[in-house]
Scaffold this motif. Structure first.
Motif, PDB file in Angstrom:
ATOM      1  N   THR A  43      -3.870 -61.616  15.097  1.00  0.00           N
ATOM      2  CA  THR A  43      -3.353 -61.124  16.575  1.00  0.00           C
ATOM      3  C   THR A  43      -3.916 -59.625  16.494  1.00  0.00           C
ATOM      4  O   THR A  43      -4.469 -59.103  15.542  1.00  0.00           O
ATOM      5  CB  THR A  43      -1.974 -60.821  16.349  1.00  0.00           C
ATOM      6  N   ALA A  44      -3.596 -58.867  17.588  1.00  0.00           N
ATOM      7  CA  ALA A  44      -3.940 -57.404  17.479  1.00  0.00           C
ATOM      8  C   ALA A  44      -3.349 -56.802  16.719  1.00  0.00           C
ATOM      9  O   ALA A  44      -4.050 -55.732  15.755  1.00  0.00           O
ATOM     10  CB  ALA A  44      -3.693 -56.892  19.062  1.00  0.00           C
ATOM     11  N   LYS A  45      -2.055 -57.157  16.081  1.00  0.00           N
ATOM     12  CA  LYS A  45      -1.310 -56.482  15.039  1.00  0.00           C
ATOM     13  C   LYS A  45      -2.117 -56.480  13.687  1.00  0.00           C
ATOM     14  O   LYS A  45      -2.132 -55.718  13.036  1.00  0.00           O
ATOM     15  CB  LYS A  45       0.178 -57.141  15.238  1.00  0.00           C
ATOM     16  N   ASP A  46      -2.636 -57.643  13.555  1.00  0.00           N
ATOM     17  CA  ASP A  46      -3.573 -57.910  12.352  1.00  0.00           C
ATOM     18  C   ASP A  46      -4.640 -57.040  12.233  1.00  0.00           C
ATOM     19  O   ASP A  46      -4.833 -56.383  11.199  1.00  0.00           O
ATOM     20  CB  ASP A  46      -3.834 -59.427  11.921  1.00  0.00           C
ATOM     21  N   LEU A  47      -5.256 -56.801  13.295  1.00  0.00           N
ATOM     22  CA  LEU A  47      -6.289 -56.094  13.403  1.00  0.00           C
ATOM     23  C   LEU A  47      -6.115 -54.599  13.325  1.00  0.00           C
ATOM     24  O   LEU A  47      -6.719 -53.769  12.694  1.00  0.00           O
ATOM     25  CB  LEU A  47      -7.347 -56.087  14.698  1.00  0.00           C
ATOM     26  N   GLU A  48      -4.917 -54.264  13.775  1.00  0.00           N
ATOM     27  CA  GLU A  48      -4.393 -52.795  13.758  1.00  0.00           C
ATOM     28  C   GLU A  48      -4.067 -52.628  12.089  1.00  0.00           C
ATOM     29  O   GLU A  48      -4.428 -51.605  11.497  1.00  0.00           O
ATOM     30  CB  GLU A  48      -3.134 -52.676  14.402  1.00  0.00           C
ATOM     31  N   LYS A  49      -3.513 -53.667  11.592  1.00  0.00           N
ATOM     32  CA  LYS A  49      -2.938 -53.507  10.059  1.00  0.00           C
ATOM     33  C   LYS A  49      -4.117 -53.408   9.090  1.00  0.00           C
ATOM     34  O   LYS A  49      -4.444 -52.566   8.206  1.00  0.00           O
ATOM     35  CB  LYS A  49      -1.989 -54.683   9.594  1.00  0.00           C
ATOM     36  N   LEU A  52      -9.089 -52.031  11.916  1.00  0.00           N
ATOM     37  CA  LEU A  52     -10.079 -52.152  12.898  1.00  0.00           C
ATOM     38  C   LEU A  52     -10.034 -51.820  14.450  1.00  0.00           C
ATOM     39  O   LEU A  52     -10.739 -51.435  15.211  1.00  0.00           O
ATOM     40  CB  LEU A  52     -10.573 -53.723  12.910  1.00  0.00           C
ATOM     41  N   ILE A  53      -8.632 -51.728  14.729  1.00  0.00           N
ATOM     42  CA  ILE A  53      -8.236 -50.959  16.163  1.00  0.00           C
ATOM     43  C   ILE A  53      -6.928 -50.546  16.196  1.00  0.00           C
ATOM     44  O   ILE A  53      -6.292 -50.547  14.870  1.00  0.00           O
ATOM     45  CB  ILE A  53      -7.965 -52.242  17.230  1.00  0.00           C
ATOM     46  N   ASP A  54      -6.539 -49.572  17.231  1.00  0.00           N
ATOM     47  CA  ASP A  54      -5.322 -48.929  17.053  1.00  0.00           C
ATOM     48  C   ASP A  54      -4.453 -49.675  18.088  1.00  0.00           C
ATOM     49  O   ASP A  54      -5.106 -50.313  19.118  1.00  0.00           O
ATOM     50  CB  ASP A  54      -5.303 -47.347  17.251  1.00  0.00           C
ATOM     51  N   SER A  55      -3.192 -49.282  18.263  1.00  0.00           N
ATOM     52  CA  SER A  55      -2.224 -50.088  18.933  1.00  0.00           C
ATOM     53  C   SER A  55      -2.612 -49.937  20.522  1.00  0.00           C
ATOM     54  O   SER A  55      -2.224 -50.675  21.243  1.00  0.00           O
ATOM     55  CB  SER A  55      -0.881 -49.954  18.666  1.00  0.00           C
ATOM     56  N   ASP A  56      -2.886 -48.541  20.929  1.00  0.00           N
ATOM     57  CA  ASP A  56      -3.143 -48.301  22.014  1.00  0.00           C
ATOM     58  C   ASP A  56      -4.371 -49.072  22.651  1.00  0.00           C
ATOM     59  O   ASP A  56      -4.402 -49.397  23.916  1.00  0.00           O
ATOM     60  CB  ASP A  56      -3.157 -46.684  22.587  1.00  0.00           C
ATOM     61  N   GLN A  57      -5.452 -49.304  22.017  1.00  0.00           N
ATOM     62  CA  GLN A  57      -6.634 -49.876  22.362  1.00  0.00           C
ATOM     63  C   GLN A  57      -6.161 -51.355  22.867  1.00  0.00           C
ATOM     64  O   GLN A  57      -6.655 -51.728  24.014  1.00  0.00           O
ATOM     65  CB  GLN A  57      -7.776 -49.991  21.536  1.00  0.00           C
ATOM     66  N   ALA A  58      -5.478 -51.923  22.036  1.00  0.00           N
ATOM     67  CA  ALA A  58      -5.150 -53.331  22.286  1.00  0.00           C
ATOM     68  C   ALA A  58      -4.139 -53.651  23.568  1.00  0.00           C
ATOM     69  O   ALA A  58      -4.123 -54.236  24.448  1.00  0.00           O
ATOM     70  CB  ALA A  58      -4.433 -53.996  21.183  1.00  0.00           C
ATOM     71  N   LEU A  59      -3.395 -52.619  23.859  1.00  0.00           N
ATOM     72  CA  LEU A  59      -2.452 -52.479  24.979  1.00  0.00           C
ATOM     73  C   LEU A  59      -3.280 -52.267  26.136  1.00  0.00           C
ATOM     74  O   LEU A  59      -2.741 -52.710  27.348  1.00  0.00           O
ATOM     75  CB  LEU A  59      -1.270 -51.462  24.657  1.00  0.00           C
TER      76      LEU A  59
END
Length: 133
Positions: A43-49, A52-59
Motif C-alpha cells: 500500500t501507499a502506507k507501506d511505501l511511506e513507512k 519511498l514516498i510521503d503521505s501527501d504524494q499518494a493523496l
C-alpha cells in the motif's frame, strides 16, 4: 551434480502453495528466503513507512507517484481497483530489497504483507515456501 537448492526448488515452489511446508519461526534461519520470491503487493502506507514516498504524494498525485516509482524500478505496476503497488523483482524473481546475503535490506520498515507472512497474510495461511540453504 545438481545442488540441493535446485532439487528442493523443484519440489517446493513459491508460486504453488500446495508445495509449501507448515510454518514455524525456526525455519527462517535455515531457508534461502524463498518467500522473498513471491509477488509483493504493498500500500501507499507501506511505501511511506519504507521512506519511498510521503503521505501527501499518494493523496494528491498518485499518477506521478506511480510514474516515479516505475522509472526508478521500485514497482512493476499499480492496481487502481485495490490501490496496491506491486514491487519489482530481479531477473531471478528475488525481491529488489533482498541483499546479497539474502537478508531483507528494509526489514525494520518492511511492508505489512511481509511482516504478516505467513501467519496472518499469505496464499496459504500458516504455511511457507521453505527451501533449505
Amino acid at each position: 551434480m545438481i545442488s540441493n537448492e535446485i532439487i528442493n526448488y523443484k519440489k517446493v515452489h513459491p508460486e504453488n502453495p500446495g508445495t509449501w511446508k507448515k510454518y514455524n519461526s525456526s525455519l527462517c534461519q535455515s531457508c534461502i528466503s524463498s518467500c522473498c520470491r513471491l509477488l509483493v503487493e504493498v500500500t501507499a502506507k507501506d511505501l511511506e513507512k519504507m521512506g519511498l514516498i510521503d503521505s501527501d504524494q499518494a493523496l494528491f498525485n498518485i499518477k506521478q507517484v506511480i510514474k516515479d516509482l516505475k522509472s526508478s524500478g521500485i514497482i512493476k505496476r499499480y492496481n487502481f481497483k485495490t490501490e496496491k503497488f506491486v514491487l519489482s523483482q530481479r531477473e531471478n524473481n528475488d525481491c529488489i530489497f533482498l541483499d546479497k546475503k539474502r537478508n531483507c535490506s528494509v526489514y525494520e520498515n518492511r511492508p505489512d504483507v511481509c511482516r504478516n507472512h505467513p501467519e496472518k497474510q499469505s496464499s496459504k495461511i500458516g504455511y511457507c515456501p521453505y527451501i533449505p540453504k
